[in-house]
Design an enzyme around this catalytic site. Structure first.
Site, mmCIF file in Angstrom:
data_model
loop_
_atom_site.group_PDB
_atom_site.id
_atom_site.type_symbol
_atom_site.label_atom_id
_atom_site.label_comp_id
_atom_site.label_asym_id
_atom_site.label_seq_id
_atom_site.Cartn_x
_atom_site.Cartn_y
_atom_site.Cartn_z
ATOM 1 N N TYR A 30 0.825 -1.207 0.000
ATOM 2 C CA TYR A 30 0.000 0.000 0.000
ATOM 3 C C TYR A 30 0.865 1.265 0.000
ATOM 4 O O TYR A 30 0.427 2.315 -0.456
ATOM 5 C CB TYR A 30 -0.937 0.036 1.223
ATOM 6 N N ASP A 56 -3.570 -17.780 3.177
ATOM 7 C CA ASP A 56 -4.721 -18.402 2.515
ATOM 8 C C ASP A 56 -5.355 -19.450 3.430
ATOM 9 O O ASP A 56 -6.584 -19.552 3.538
ATOM 10 C CB ASP A 56 -4.340 -19.001 1.147
ATOM 11 N N ASP A 68 -5.722 -6.086 6.093
ATOM 12 C CA ASP A 68 -6.879 -5.389 5.535
ATOM 13 C C ASP A 68 -7.941 -6.421 5.150
ATOM 14 O O ASP A 68 -9.121 -6.303 5.494
ATOM 15 C CB ASP A 68 -6.419 -4.595 4.299
ATOM 16 N N ASP A 102 -11.589 -7.846 7.461
ATOM 17 C CA ASP A 102 -12.961 -7.755 6.940
ATOM 18 C C ASP A 102 -13.630 -9.127 6.986
ATOM 19 O O ASP A 102 -14.821 -9.241 7.288
ATOM 20 C CB ASP A 102 -12.963 -7.239 5.488
ATOM 21 N N LYS A 141 3.037 -15.479 3.985
ATOM 22 C CA LYS A 141 2.932 -16.154 2.676
ATOM 23 C C LYS A 141 4.361 -16.482 2.228
ATOM 24 O O LYS A 141 4.801 -16.116 1.135
ATOM 25 C CB LYS A 141 2.197 -15.215 1.695
HETATM 26 P P1 NAD Z 1 -18.022 -1.031 3.493
HETATM 27 O O1 NAD Z 1 -17.190 -1.525 4.607
HETATM 28 O O2 NAD Z 1 -18.373 0.400 3.480
HETATM 29 O O3 NAD Z 1 -19.394 -1.869 3.429
HETATM 30 C C1 NAD Z 1 -19.431 -3.280 3.242
HETATM 31 C C2 NAD Z 1 -20.788 -3.796 3.728
HETATM 32 O O4 NAD Z 1 -20.837 -3.709 5.148
HETATM 33 C C3 NAD Z 1 -21.961 -2.987 3.189
HETATM 34 O O5 NAD Z 1 -23.031 -3.844 2.929
HETATM 35 C C4 NAD Z 1 -22.304 -2.057 4.347
HETATM 36 O O6 NAD Z 1 -23.666 -1.672 4.375
HETATM 37 C C5 NAD Z 1 -21.942 -2.919 5.550
HETATM 38 N N1 NAD Z 1 -21.540 -2.106 6.692
HETATM 39 C C6 NAD Z 1 -20.333 -1.486 6.889
HETATM 40 N N2 NAD Z 1 -20.330 -0.815 8.029
HETATM 41 C C7 NAD Z 1 -21.539 -1.001 8.598
HETATM 42 C C8 NAD Z 1 -22.156 -0.537 9.801
HETATM 43 N N3 NAD Z 1 -21.504 0.242 10.688
HETATM 44 N N4 NAD Z 1 -23.418 -0.911 10.054
HETATM 45 C C9 NAD Z 1 -24.098 -1.712 9.218
HETATM 46 N N5 NAD Z 1 -23.574 -2.182 8.052
HETATM 47 C C10 NAD Z 1 -22.307 -1.816 7.760
HETATM 48 O O7 NAD Z 1 -17.254 -1.454 2.160
HETATM 49 P P2 NAD Z 1 -17.441 -0.936 0.661
HETATM 50 O O8 NAD Z 1 -18.887 -0.753 0.358
HETATM 51 O O9 NAD Z 1 -16.643 -1.855 -0.153
HETATM 52 O O10 NAD Z 1 -16.712 0.452 0.646
HETATM 53 C C11 NAD Z 1 -17.391 1.721 0.682
HETATM 54 C C12 NAD Z 1 -16.352 2.827 0.683
HETATM 55 O O11 NAD Z 1 -15.605 2.785 1.911
HETATM 56 C C13 NAD Z 1 -15.314 2.691 -0.438
HETATM 57 O O12 NAD Z 1 -15.096 3.974 -0.977
HETATM 58 C C14 NAD Z 1 -14.068 2.197 0.280
HETATM 59 O O13 NAD Z 1 -12.911 2.604 -0.394
HETATM 60 C C15 NAD Z 1 -14.207 2.882 1.621
HETATM 61 N N6 NAD Z 1 -13.459 2.274 2.761
HETATM 62 C C16 NAD Z 1 -12.964 3.130 3.702
HETATM 63 C C17 NAD Z 1 -12.338 2.625 4.816
HETATM 64 C C18 NAD Z 1 -11.834 3.589 5.873
HETATM 65 O O14 NAD Z 1 -12.290 4.709 5.961
HETATM 66 N N7 NAD Z 1 -10.905 3.178 6.739
HETATM 67 C C19 NAD Z 1 -12.205 1.240 4.994
HETATM 68 C C20 NAD Z 1 -12.749 0.399 4.028
HETATM 69 C C21 NAD Z 1 -13.384 0.920 2.904
#
Ligand code: NAD
Length: 384
Positions: A168, A250, A274, A278, A218
């Site tokens: 990254y 993996d 990362d 998730d 890995k």
């Molecule tokens: P996301 O983590 O925002 O969401 C993934 C899923 O989880 C979605 O269905 C969402 O509704 C659910 N979700 C996430 N947090 C939740 C909460 N608090 N309550 C209920 N449901 C929740 O991942 P994405 O949709 O792939 O990414 C959206 C944006 O966020 C992208 O622009 C990505 O780059 C960014 N992002 C930012 C960070 C950060 O700020 N550290 C981390 C990861 C992704």
């Protein structure tokens, strides 16, 4: 939970030094971010208000723009005024940032929230150690998509992720090669000092927990993982009480689904952390259960592990647990308010135990009253 004051030296001349015994006035940069950020931050601030009311402490909340919303207002995802207030702050409380896939295209690539704000913040404050607790007590195992016999007595893992190195942060290049083909070139680089400081913190964390450390790597493919594993083995000699188990990343992804209870502390490089964290949110039932702490030598920031969830933004249905849990981590690790942190964890769990949850955790057949983001926060406050 690891305590920042035990791991890291006091502030440098550029950042306010904290007198841990007498300091009762803390400056906190509040960066709600994008998407659901402002909704879940509002609930976190309610909790901070309660803590302030009943303790000899004041929290000077300094709001700032950060992420896509900052870019739309200022043309910069991490504007200078936000940098200035983060520099002044004792700790930073940050909501998630980012836009949906299509909306992101409006912003130039280098200014898109992760590249333009998040990575620069991590670089500026050298927040190399990312703590991601993955916690689900047995009583809440119905939230998990895994079968009860797999969840067993509950999941309690601490993921320690290296946060400022690896691919990254390596050199990046794109272009057209001499065969006329578009290419991208990204470098995964670690030197031993970058690895060692994270590994030390992971061992230290393991000593405070079950004394079991999984090294996620890995090494069968990546030279960086060979170096990482060498440093783990060298450091293990300084911590003879910690049992080290080596696991390929993996395989770890599979084991997290098949037998998550075998893990206690897991340490890994940036990109592995990362992705696996998730996945860990997935086994809990929602990313909304994932707070985190990002700790550097002088400063730490606290944020949910998840993104800005554009699919549910502005609906008052997001789960604020991750943001409120990030407040608990801040109180514990930056301000030494361990007891109040424990109270917050307990209050969060008690809301679930009373049969309430936000909609992300509702499953057909579970007997749960669904509450809004705001109602969940109010119930946490009432429990406190
Ligand atoms: P996301 O983590 O925002 O969401 C993934 C899923 O989880 C979605 O269905 C969402 O509704 C659910 N979700 C996430 N947090 C939740 C909460 N608090 N309550 C209920 N449901 C929740 O991942 P994405 O949709 O792939 O990414 C959206 C944006 O966020 C992208 O622009 C990505 O780059 C960014 N992002 C930012 C960070 C950060 O700020 N550290 C981390 C990861 C992704």
């Amino acid at each position: 939970m690891h305590s920042l004051k035990n791991v890291l030296p006091n502030g440098t001349p550029d950042s306010p030094a904290i007198d841990w015994s007498f300091m009762k006035h803390y400056k906190i940069a509040i960066l709600p971010g994008d998407g659901i950020g402002s909704e879940i931050m509002a609930e976190a601030l309610k909790v901070l208000d309660v803590v302030e009311r009943r303790n000899p402490v004041t929290f000077d909340r300094m709001p700032g723009r950060f992420g896509a919303s900052a870019w739309f207002e200022t043309g910069n995802s991490f504007p200078d005024d936000t940098i200035a207030l983060c520099d002044k702050a004792h700790a930073i409380l940050k909501g998630p940032i980012g836009l949906g896939h299509e909306e992101s295209k409006v912003i130039p690539i280098e200014e898109q929230p992760e590249r333009g704000a998040l990575l620069p913040m991590r670089r500026r404050y050298d927040t190399f150690a990312n703590f991601r607790p993955v916690y689900l007590p047995a009583s809440l195992s119905h939230f998990s998509p895994l079968k009860p016999e797999i969840i067993g007595n509950g999941v309690d893992i601490m993921i320690v992720r290296e946060l400022v190195g690896g691919i990254y942060f390596g050199k990046k290049e794109t272009g057209v090669n001499d065969r006329g083909l578009r290419y991208a070139h990204e470098v995964l680089e670690y030197d031993e000092s970058l690895i060692k400081r994270t590994v030390d913190i992971a061992f230290d964390t393991a000593m405070k927990r079950r004394r079991l450390l999984h090294n996620i790597h890995k090494s069968n493919v990546l030279k960086s993982s060979i170096l990482w594993t060498e440093i783990i083995d060298e450091t293990a000699k300084e911590f003879p009480d910690v049992e080290v188990r080596h696991m390929l990343v993996d395989a770890a992804a599979t084991h997290l689904c098949l037998d998550p209870c075998q893990f206690d502390v897991m340490v890994m490089e940036n990109m592995f952390g990362d992705i696996l964290s998730d996945q860990a949110g997935g086994i809990l039932g929602s990313l909304g259960l994932m707070p985190s702490a990002c700790v550097g030598p002088q400063k730490a920031y606290y944020e949910p592990s998840h993104g800005s969830a554009p699919d549910i933004a502005d609906k008052n249905i997001a789960n604020p647990y991750s943001m409120i849990g990030s407040v608990a981590m801040m109180l514990d690790m930056s301000f030494g308010m361990t007891e109040e942190a424990a109270n917050i964890w307990q209050a969060l769990q008690s809301v679930f135990a009373s049969g309430y949850s936000t909609s992300d955790l509702s499953k057909p057949g579970t007997d749960c009253t669904i509450v809004s983001t705001g109602e969940f926060g109010d119930r946490v406050v009432a429990a406190l």
